[in-house]
Design an enzyme around this catalytic site. Sequence first.
Site, PDB file in Angstrom:
ATOM      1  N   ARG A   6      27.164  -2.144  14.371  1.00  0.00           N
ATOM      2  CA  ARG A   6      26.208  -1.551  13.425  1.00  0.00           C
ATOM      3  C   ARG A   6      26.258  -0.016  13.424  1.00  0.00           C
ATOM      4  O   ARG A   6      25.234   0.662  13.351  1.00  0.00           O
ATOM      5  CB  ARG A   6      24.790  -2.038  13.715  1.00  0.00           C
ATOM      6  CG  ARG A   6      24.553  -3.470  13.271  1.00  0.00           C
ATOM      7  CD  ARG A   6      23.112  -3.871  13.499  1.00  0.00           C
ATOM      8  NE  ARG A   6      22.776  -3.773  14.916  1.00  0.00           N
ATOM      9  CZ  ARG A   6      21.548  -3.619  15.395  1.00  0.00           C
ATOM     10  NH1 ARG A   6      20.532  -3.546  14.569  1.00  0.00           N
ATOM     11  NH2 ARG A   6      21.332  -3.528  16.686  1.00  0.00           N
ATOM     12  N   GLU A   7      27.459   0.526  13.507  1.00  0.00           N
ATOM     13  CA  GLU A   7      27.604   1.980  13.541  1.00  0.00           C
ATOM     14  C   GLU A   7      27.039   2.637  12.292  1.00  0.00           C
ATOM     15  O   GLU A   7      26.485   3.727  12.345  1.00  0.00           O
ATOM     16  CB  GLU A   7      29.095   2.361  13.657  1.00  0.00           C
ATOM     17  CG  GLU A   7      29.772   1.985  14.969  1.00  0.00           C
ATOM     18  CD  GLU A   7      30.292   0.548  14.992  1.00  0.00           C
ATOM     19  OE1 GLU A   7      29.937  -0.248  14.098  1.00  0.00           O
ATOM     20  OE2 GLU A   7      31.050   0.210  15.914  1.00  0.00           O
TER      21      GLU A   7
ATOM     22  N   ASP B  43       4.627 -17.580   5.293  1.00  0.00           N
ATOM     23  CA  ASP B  43       5.472 -16.725   4.449  1.00  0.00           C
ATOM     24  C   ASP B  43       6.624 -17.506   3.841  1.00  0.00           C
ATOM     25  O   ASP B  43       7.348 -18.196   4.544  1.00  0.00           O
ATOM     26  CB  ASP B  43       6.076 -15.589   5.289  1.00  0.00           C
ATOM     27  CG  ASP B  43       5.027 -14.571   5.710  1.00  0.00           C
ATOM     28  OD1 ASP B  43       4.109 -14.304   4.915  1.00  0.00           O
ATOM     29  OD2 ASP B  43       5.142 -14.035   6.832  1.00  0.00           O
TER      30      ASP B  43
ATOM     31  N   LYS C 117      17.326  -9.395  -5.017  1.00  0.00           N
ATOM     32  CA  LYS C 117      18.312 -10.146  -4.244  1.00  0.00           C
ATOM     33  C   LYS C 117      19.602 -10.380  -5.015  1.00  0.00           C
ATOM     34  O   LYS C 117      19.595 -10.614  -6.207  1.00  0.00           O
ATOM     35  CB  LYS C 117      17.720 -11.468  -3.789  1.00  0.00           C
ATOM     36  CG  LYS C 117      16.929 -11.260  -2.527  1.00  0.00           C
ATOM     37  CD  LYS C 117      15.937 -12.342  -2.255  1.00  0.00           C
ATOM     38  CE  LYS C 117      15.130 -11.913  -1.029  1.00  0.00           C
ATOM     39  NZ  LYS C 117      13.848 -12.575  -0.928  1.00  0.00           N
TER      40      LYS C 117
ATOM     41  N   HIS D 159       8.906  -0.390   1.256  1.00  0.00           N
ATOM     42  CA  HIS D 159      10.309  -0.153   1.599  1.00  0.00           C
ATOM     43  C   HIS D 159      10.679   1.322   1.509  1.00  0.00           C
ATOM     44  O   HIS D 159      11.837   1.688   1.675  1.00  0.00           O
ATOM     45  CB  HIS D 159      11.238  -0.995   0.715  1.00  0.00           C
ATOM     46  CG  HIS D 159      11.131  -2.453   1.024  1.00  0.00           C
ATOM     47  ND1 HIS D 159      10.159  -3.240   0.481  1.00  0.00           N
ATOM     48  CD2 HIS D 159      11.851  -3.250   1.855  1.00  0.00           C
ATOM     49  CE1 HIS D 159      10.298  -4.477   0.956  1.00  0.00           C
ATOM     50  NE2 HIS D 159      11.312  -4.506   1.774  1.00  0.00           N
TER      51      HIS D 159
ATOM     52  N   ILE E 216       0.302  -7.780   5.149  1.00  0.00           N
ATOM     53  CA  ILE E 216       1.184  -8.954   5.049  1.00  0.00           C
ATOM     54  C   ILE E 216       1.553  -9.513   6.415  1.00  0.00           C
ATOM     55  O   ILE E 216       2.079 -10.619   6.520  1.00  0.00           O
ATOM     56  CB  ILE E 216       2.436  -8.613   4.213  1.00  0.00           C
ATOM     57  CG1 ILE E 216       2.015  -8.041   2.852  1.00  0.00           C
ATOM     58  CG2 ILE E 216       3.330  -9.812   3.989  1.00  0.00           C
ATOM     59  CD1 ILE E 216       1.072  -8.927   2.036  1.00  0.00           C
ATOM     60  N   GLY E 217       1.279  -8.766   7.461  1.00  0.00           N
ATOM     61  CA  GLY E 217       1.474  -9.351   8.791  1.00  0.00           C
ATOM     62  C   GLY E 217       1.959  -8.378   9.836  1.00  0.00           C
ATOM     63  O   GLY E 217       1.300  -8.135  10.833  1.00  0.00           O
ATOM     64  N   SER E 218       3.123  -7.788   9.619  1.00  0.00           N
ATOM     65  CA  SER E 218       3.657  -6.955  10.689  1.00  0.00           C
ATOM     66  C   SER E 218       3.147  -5.528  10.574  1.00  0.00           C
ATOM     67  O   SER E 218       2.928  -5.012   9.476  1.00  0.00           O
ATOM     68  CB  SER E 218       5.182  -6.961  10.637  1.00  0.00           C
ATOM     69  OG  SER E 218       5.630  -6.522   9.377  1.00  0.00           O
TER      70      SER E 218
ATOM     71  N   GLU F 219       2.290  -8.763  14.817  1.00  0.00           N
ATOM     72  CA  GLU F 219       3.641  -9.315  15.045  1.00  0.00           C
ATOM     73  C   GLU F 219       4.498  -8.476  15.995  1.00  0.00           C
ATOM     74  O   GLU F 219       5.727  -8.482  15.898  1.00  0.00           O
ATOM     75  CB  GLU F 219       4.372  -9.555  13.693  1.00  0.00           C
ATOM     76  CG  GLU F 219       3.624 -10.485  12.767  1.00  0.00           C
ATOM     77  CD  GLU F 219       4.332 -10.773  11.429  1.00  0.00           C
ATOM     78  OE1 GLU F 219       5.562 -10.595  11.339  1.00  0.00           O
ATOM     79  OE2 GLU F 219       3.636 -11.188  10.480  1.00  0.00           O
TER      80      GLU F 219
HETATM   81  N1  GLN Z   1       4.771 -11.556   7.727  1.00  0.00           N
HETATM   82  C1  GLN Z   1       6.004 -10.886   7.522  1.00  0.00           C
HETATM   83  C2  GLN Z   1       5.824  -9.420   7.871  1.00  0.00           C
HETATM   84  O1  GLN Z   1       4.837  -8.881   7.577  1.00  0.00           O
HETATM   85  C3  GLN Z   1       6.488 -11.020   6.111  1.00  0.00           C
HETATM   86  C4  GLN Z   1       7.785 -10.304   5.876  1.00  0.00           C
HETATM   87  C5  GLN Z   1       8.498 -10.629   4.562  1.00  0.00           C
HETATM   88  O2  GLN Z   1       7.936 -10.961   3.583  1.00  0.00           O
HETATM   89  N2  GLN Z   1       9.774 -10.475   4.496  1.00  0.00           N
HETATM   90  O3  GLN Z   1       6.707  -8.795   8.420  1.00  0.00           O
HETATM   91 ZN    ZN Z   2       7.556  -9.581   1.917  1.00  0.00          ZN
END
Ligand code: GLN
Ligand code: ZN
Length: 767
Positions: A15-16, A613, A118, A708, A445-447, A498
């Site tokens: 992963r350079e 998820d 995607k 992002h 969303i969680g993390s 998380e």
């Molecule tokens: N629960 C995950 C997080 O928050 C959802 C991530 C995702 O949708 N790719 O990281």
């Molecule tokens: Zn997501």
Amino acid sequence: MQTQNLGYPRIGSQRELKKACESYWAGATGYKNVLQVGKNIRRENWELQKNLGVDVIPSNDFSFYDQVLDHSLMFGAIPKRYNQVVVKEGNNELDLYFAMARGYQKEGLDVIAMEMTKWFDTNYHYLVPEFYKNQPFKLFSTKVIDEFYEAKQLGIVTKPVLIGPVSYLLLGKEKEAGFEKIDLIKNLLPVYLEILTRLKSLGATYIQFDEPFLVLDLSEKEKSAYQTVYQQIKKAFPELKIILATYFGGLEDHTDLTCSLPVDVLHVDLVRSPEQLAEVMAKISKEKILSLGIIDGRNIWKNDFEKSLSTINTAIEDLGKDRVWIAPSCSLLHSPVDLEHEKNEEVLTLEIKQWLAFAKQKIAELSTLKQLANHEDLTSAKEKFVQNKLAQQSRKTAPLIHNAAVKSRIESINEGDAARSSIFEERRQKQQEALKLPAFATTTIGSFPQTPEVRSWRAKLKKGSFNQAQYDQLIAIETEKAVRWQEEIGLDVLVHGEFERNDMVEYFGEQLSGFTFTQNGWVQSYGSRCVKPPIIYGDVKRPEAMTVKWTSYAQSLTSKHMKGMLTGPVTILQWSFVRNDQPRSATCMQIALAIRDEVVDLEKAGIKIIQIDEPAIREGLPLRKAQWKDYLHWAVKAFRISASAVMDETQIHTHMCYSEFNDIIDSIAAMDADVITIETSRSQMELLHAFANFNYPNEIGPGVYDIHSPRVPNQEEMVHLLKKAATVIPKEQLWVNPDCGLKTRGWDETKKALIEMVEAAKTMRNN
Ligand code: GLN
Ligand code: ZN
């Protein structure tokens, strides 16, 4: 018979590239360093392929971030908002490029990134080209030419790879009304011709055009664009050898069209669509070479030499050996780099390892197959053939793979297992009473940020310099801090953060039987982000609870609701390397049962809101519409099996991101999650229209800011988006949350953004 490769992984075997880009973005290293790392990787890849005997080696398959973005820059399809970035002193082409990829928030500038989506049905994400009316194109970046030249200087004459003009346009999005993107072909084609002129003058003979859209449904206009484009290319460059690469599916109803295009080599994907071979061979014209995509570029299983040789021999008998090439099914971008880096037998046992091949091994397989088919170097090739056969046999019979209890549980699934006890309206009332949440309830969303520190604890645990208790203690402290901080800023539904998870799929895979892992099996997901998909080799079973401990701990810290966080069966399937010895649907059902047991255990532990998820449900869609129904049927059923064993009062959430929902909205509704949170901010709430038009009945949290990008949004813009959302969705149905999990962000930007988000929700409540 010759061999060709369509593309090689570009992240570097360690992963350079990731490290170099991230250090450049952080300002820790300069421009020259990134460029040098890119150069080293390209050289390493070319030399490796040459040494392993590939006849036709690709160039321009390298990218600092994304190959579609490379093309946008190459064609000067640069949205106007980036002009300000260009004029800033000291900025170079790479800075412009990264600004398009990641947004630019520096020195008073605030420019958002391009939209990301995607790549076909993979977990690779590309940056969507933005097209405007009369969109001009001009040769802006000369990357493809430079890289051809670079390889040539190293003594390797490569085959430049370009996304074909039709596919490039179809990958993009019209950003204003009044035109169709495919009509831009007349502006775009001259740039391709200019590139070909320059490549030709440097000595290129083969050019690869990737046209994966040929395996998708096409309109009449798009089909005729294919004809004009390739006729014009052939007319302008009769002496160039054009390779038309199709992959990810079969040509089906476009077989006639594709076989009629005036190209020199046609590549077809025989892993995804082995049945197309006969028809393609019957229809391909006499002067063309057929490239057989027989090595799976999307999975990690060793090639079955016996099977491949029989395919190759069939083709040779029919077409003659000069008209047959062999290749991986698609670019090896989607494969991990090198199995030789898997040295720890406790992580990946030798028994399983003997069944696998990564990119480098696939290239070696290609050469062995060529030797076997051409009857060259027979002693060593024959020995490899025997070894290959032994490995295939041992996989078919290994007791490691088959579990009778799992198989019989699958057989006993009934309709009732896939439905909640009551309909949504009834559940909703009970949930409102039980949960007492405000309007415009806020959540994440969680993390939360996976800081280098958090990751270093996990590394230390793995190395043994921390014991489990030390590690758990640190995670507990981090979790508590996150809980306290969420309480402090006034979020309504909390998450534990998380911190104990490396990755949303790997974390579960590690606790399920039937899964194994690699240490270095990284695959690019987007930009510098790589994932290390687990390998599902056998029947899936949950030996014990997977998330109850940390979720209950977090719940014990607060009187607010703590949301339990799980990854859904379709996403676990989609983001793993899946066994190829049974249908995907069968593997998915096994995972669904494991998640179902976990949901029940969380509920028993007092957790009232559980999120499952499913960000990958859309990308699992077959590329052809005709196959959607079947997939959606089992995918939705798998989700429902995982979600349906709880009481009405327990609120099930799901989360999806980077998907267009329009065409599958009825299936999303059929999943019947009480709340769905979705990515919408990059598209300015456009995605919400699918839900509005459908009258989506359950609750929705449209993401109000893009996670992002490091950019911090302000309250006003989130209020603006929420107001926009409230015009199409009844406000009682709305939740307020970011687009996705925050693990890739830093704490500073996360805190600032979420404080603004909570304020935005308050503003909405007071409106
Ligand atoms: N629960 C995950 C997080 O928050 C959802 C991530 C995702 O949708 N790719 O990281
Ligand atoms: Zn997501």
